[in-house]
Every structure is written in structure tokens, then in C-alpha cells.
Design a protein around this motif. Structure first.
Motif, mmCIF file in Angstrom:
data_model
loop_
_atom_site.group_PDB
_atom_site.id
_atom_site.type_symbol
_atom_site.label_atom_id
_atom_site.label_comp_id
_atom_site.label_asym_id
_atom_site.label_seq_id
_atom_site.Cartn_x
_atom_site.Cartn_y
_atom_site.Cartn_z
ATOM 1 N N PHE A 51 2.428 6.691 -6.656
ATOM 2 C CA PHE A 51 1.358 7.587 -7.103
ATOM 3 C C PHE A 51 1.760 9.045 -6.917
ATOM 4 C CE2 PHE A 51 -2.672 9.887 -6.395
ATOM 5 C CZ PHE A 51 -3.267 9.634 -7.616
ATOM 6 N N ILE A 52 2.443 9.336 -5.822
ATOM 7 C CA ILE A 52 2.852 10.712 -5.550
ATOM 8 C C ILE A 52 4.046 11.120 -6.401
ATOM 9 C CG2 ILE A 52 3.846 12.210 -3.767
ATOM 10 C CD1 ILE A 52 2.073 10.711 -1.765
ATOM 11 N N SER A 53 5.017 10.226 -6.573
ATOM 12 C CA SER A 53 6.256 10.632 -7.229
ATOM 13 C C SER A 53 6.237 10.480 -8.751
ATOM 14 C CB SER A 53 7.428 9.851 -6.653
ATOM 15 O OG SER A 53 7.260 8.481 -6.886
ATOM 16 N N TYR A 54 5.498 9.525 -9.294
ATOM 17 C CA TYR A 54 5.479 9.305 -10.734
ATOM 18 C C TYR A 54 4.126 9.703 -11.312
ATOM 19 C CZ TYR A 54 9.603 6.529 -9.754
ATOM 20 O OH TYR A 54 10.833 6.110 -9.327
ATOM 21 N N HIS A 55 3.819 10.970 -11.284
ATOM 22 C CA HIS A 55 2.526 11.454 -11.753
ATOM 23 C C HIS A 55 2.616 12.128 -13.112
ATOM 24 C CE1 HIS A 55 4.396 14.699 -9.472
ATOM 25 N NE2 HIS A 55 3.797 15.530 -10.317
ATOM 26 N N LYS A 56 3.622 11.781 -13.889
ATOM 27 C CA LYS A 56 3.782 12.396 -15.195
ATOM 28 C C LYS A 56 2.794 11.835 -16.214
ATOM 29 C CE LYS A 56 7.555 13.638 -18.264
ATOM 30 N NZ LYS A 56 8.970 13.449 -18.545
ATOM 31 N N HIS A 57 2.563 10.540 -16.180
ATOM 32 C CA HIS A 57 1.660 9.870 -17.113
ATOM 33 C C HIS A 57 0.424 9.374 -16.366
ATOM 34 C CE1 HIS A 57 4.473 9.656 -20.478
ATOM 35 N NE2 HIS A 57 5.410 9.397 -19.580
ATOM 36 N N LEU A 58 -0.675 9.304 -17.080
ATOM 37 C CA LEU A 58 -1.914 8.781 -16.503
ATOM 38 C C LEU A 58 -1.816 7.278 -16.260
ATOM 39 C CD1 LEU A 58 -4.847 9.266 -15.661
ATOM 40 C CD2 LEU A 58 -5.504 8.890 -18.026
ATOM 41 N N LEU A 59 -1.128 6.556 -17.134
ATOM 42 C CA LEU A 59 -1.000 5.114 -16.971
ATOM 43 C C LEU A 59 -0.213 4.761 -15.717
ATOM 44 C CD1 LEU A 59 -1.605 2.360 -18.179
ATOM 45 C CD2 LEU A 59 0.523 2.522 -19.438
ATOM 46 N N ASN A 60 0.826 5.508 -15.388
ATOM 47 C CA ASN A 60 1.571 5.272 -14.148
ATOM 48 C C ASN A 60 0.687 5.476 -12.928
ATOM 49 O OD1 ASN A 60 3.918 4.681 -15.483
ATOM 50 N ND2 ASN A 60 4.776 6.731 -15.252
ATOM 51 N N SER A 61 -0.138 6.488 -12.974
ATOM 52 C CA SER A 61 -1.039 6.747 -11.851
ATOM 53 C C SER A 61 -2.071 5.630 -11.694
ATOM 54 C CB SER A 61 -1.755 8.082 -12.057
ATOM 55 O OG SER A 61 -0.841 9.126 -12.123
ATOM 56 N N LEU A 62 -2.599 5.162 -12.805
ATOM 57 C CA LEU A 62 -3.581 4.068 -12.735
ATOM 58 C C LEU A 62 -2.963 2.778 -12.229
ATOM 59 C CD1 LEU A 62 -5.595 4.627 -16.027
ATOM 60 C CD2 LEU A 62 -6.352 5.069 -13.697
ATOM 61 N N LEU A 63 -1.749 2.482 -12.663
ATOM 62 C CA LEU A 63 -1.075 1.265 -12.190
ATOM 63 C C LEU A 63 -0.753 1.334 -10.706
ATOM 64 C CD1 LEU A 63 1.307 0.429 -15.149
ATOM 65 C CD2 LEU A 63 -0.670 -0.870 -14.382
ATOM 66 N N SER A 64 -0.349 2.489 -10.216
ATOM 67 C CA SER A 64 -0.068 2.601 -8.787
ATOM 68 C C SER A 64 -1.355 2.510 -7.961
ATOM 69 C CB SER A 64 0.677 3.893 -8.493
ATOM 70 O OG SER A 64 -0.092 5.000 -8.855
ATOM 71 N N LEU A 65 -2.465 3.036 -8.489
ATOM 72 C CA LEU A 65 -3.743 2.882 -7.784
ATOM 73 C C LEU A 65 -4.173 1.416 -7.726
ATOM 74 C CD1 LEU A 65 -5.829 5.908 -9.070
ATOM 75 C CD2 LEU A 65 -5.019 5.508 -6.761
ATOM 76 N N ILE A 117 0.837 -1.206 0.000
ATOM 77 C CA ILE A 117 0.000 0.000 0.000
ATOM 78 C C ILE A 117 0.865 1.246 0.000
ATOM 79 C CG2 ILE A 117 -1.685 1.313 1.343
ATOM 80 C CD1 ILE A 117 -2.760 -1.433 2.318
ATOM 81 N N PHE A 118 1.906 1.275 0.840
ATOM 82 C CA PHE A 118 2.752 2.463 0.912
ATOM 83 C C PHE A 118 3.623 2.626 -0.323
ATOM 84 C CE2 PHE A 118 2.073 2.085 5.606
ATOM 85 C CZ PHE A 118 1.303 3.223 5.693
ATOM 86 N N CYS A 119 4.057 1.522 -0.937
ATOM 87 C CA CYS A 119 4.811 1.631 -2.195
ATOM 88 C C CYS A 119 3.914 2.149 -3.321
ATOM 89 C CB CYS A 119 5.410 0.279 -2.578
ATOM 90 S SG CYS A 119 6.846 -0.162 -1.616
ATOM 91 N N GLY A 120 2.674 1.716 -3.353
ATOM 92 C CA GLY A 120 1.729 2.238 -4.332
ATOM 93 C C GLY A 120 1.446 3.710 -4.122
ATOM 94 N N LEU A 121 1.329 4.116 -2.865
ATOM 95 C CA LEU A 121 1.114 5.527 -2.564
ATOM 96 C C LEU A 121 2.333 6.362 -2.941
ATOM 97 C CD1 LEU A 121 -0.848 7.569 -1.272
ATOM 98 C CD2 LEU A 121 0.292 7.123 0.892
ATOM 99 N N PHE A 160 -2.141 -1.127 -7.753
ATOM 100 C CA PHE A 160 -1.230 -1.795 -6.822
ATOM 101 C C PHE A 160 -1.652 -1.557 -5.380
ATOM 102 C CE2 PHE A 160 2.964 -2.343 -4.720
ATOM 103 C CZ PHE A 160 3.182 -3.656 -5.116
ATOM 104 N N MET A 161 -2.119 -0.338 -5.079
ATOM 105 C CA MET A 161 -2.633 -0.062 -3.741
ATOM 106 C C MET A 161 -3.897 -0.870 -3.467
ATOM 107 S SD MET A 161 -2.122 3.945 -2.834
ATOM 108 C CE MET A 161 -3.084 4.575 -4.179
ATOM 109 N N MET A 162 -4.754 -1.010 -4.466
ATOM 110 C CA MET A 162 -5.975 -1.791 -4.271
ATOM 111 C C MET A 162 -5.668 -3.269 -4.036
ATOM 112 S SD MET A 162 -8.689 -0.207 -4.091
ATOM 113 C CE MET A 162 -8.814 1.534 -3.951
ATOM 114 N N LEU A 163 -4.650 -3.782 -4.705
ATOM 115 C CA LEU A 163 -4.270 -5.182 -4.450
ATOM 116 C C LEU A 163 -3.736 -5.364 -3.031
ATOM 117 C CD1 LEU A 163 -2.599 -6.319 -7.770
ATOM 118 C CD2 LEU A 163 -4.704 -7.173 -6.750
ATOM 119 N N GLY A 164 -2.983 -4.389 -2.547
ATOM 120 C CA GLY A 164 -2.511 -4.445 -1.166
ATOM 121 C C GLY A 164 -3.643 -4.382 -0.165
#
Length: 100
Positions: free
Chosen positions: A23-37, A16-20, A39-43
Motif C-alpha cells: 500500500f505504501i510503495s505501490y500507490h501509483k494506481h487506485l486498483l493497486n491500493s484497493l488490492l493491498s487494502l 498484514i505487513f506485506c499488504g501495508l 489483502f490486509m483485511m484478509l490477514g
């Protein structure tokens, strides 16, 4: 058995914390943000399933949560395809708020 439970809970919190963090640090692309979200949901799903297994055999709430997570992912991918078709890329800096 207690060490395995503590290890599982700490690894799900780490997910959860790695996904967060991503999400905070790699917000350049929309796909990166969706993948981190996702990953948090899987956690969160892993933590939820661990806690529900301690309570009893309640699997319906976990399946409901997983269904909502899958619907959220499908909606995010549909928005990603729509944005790439309309703007040509998925950079957040290329989106204009005043554009319809």
C-alpha cells in the motif's frame, strides 16, 4: 499444536505487513491500493478467526467483520469504475482536487 498456532499467527501478521508495504510503495494506481487494502483485511480476518477459535465458538463477530470487508471492497470497486469512466484512467496523479 503450539507450533501450528505460532505459524498461523506469524503468517497472518506477515500478510498484514506485506499488504501495508504494498500500500505504501505501490500507490501509483487506485486498483493497486484497493488490492493491498483487501489483502490486509484478509490477514486481519485470519488473525481474528484464529483468536476467536481460541476463545470459543463465536462466529458472528467474524461474519460481521467479513461482511463489512466485502462491503468495503464493493464500494472501492464502484468508486474505481466511476473514476475510470470520468477520468479515463486510475492514476492518482491525474486527479485534480479543484475539479468537481
Amino acid at each position: 499444536m503450539a507450533n501450528f498456532s505460532l505459524l498461523s499467527i506469524s503468517s497472518s501478521l506477515l500478510m498484514i505487513f506485506c499488504g501495508l508495504w504494498s500500500f505504501i510503495s505501490y500507490h501509483k494506481h487506485l486498483l493497486n491500493s484497493l488490492l493491498s487494502l483487501e489483502f490486509m483485511m484478509l490477514g486481519i480476518f485470519w488473525l481474528l478467526s484464529l483468536q476467536m477459535s481460541n476463545v470459543g465458538s463465536e462466529v458472528y463477530f467474524g461474519l460481521f467483520f467479513l461482511t463489512l470487508t466485502v462491503c468495503e471492497g464493493a464500494l472501492g470497486l464502484a468508486l474505481l469504475v466511476l473514476i475510470v469512466r470520468s477520468h479515463g484512467n486510475d492514476y492518482f496523479k491525474s486527479f485534480n482536487i479543484l475539479e468537481c
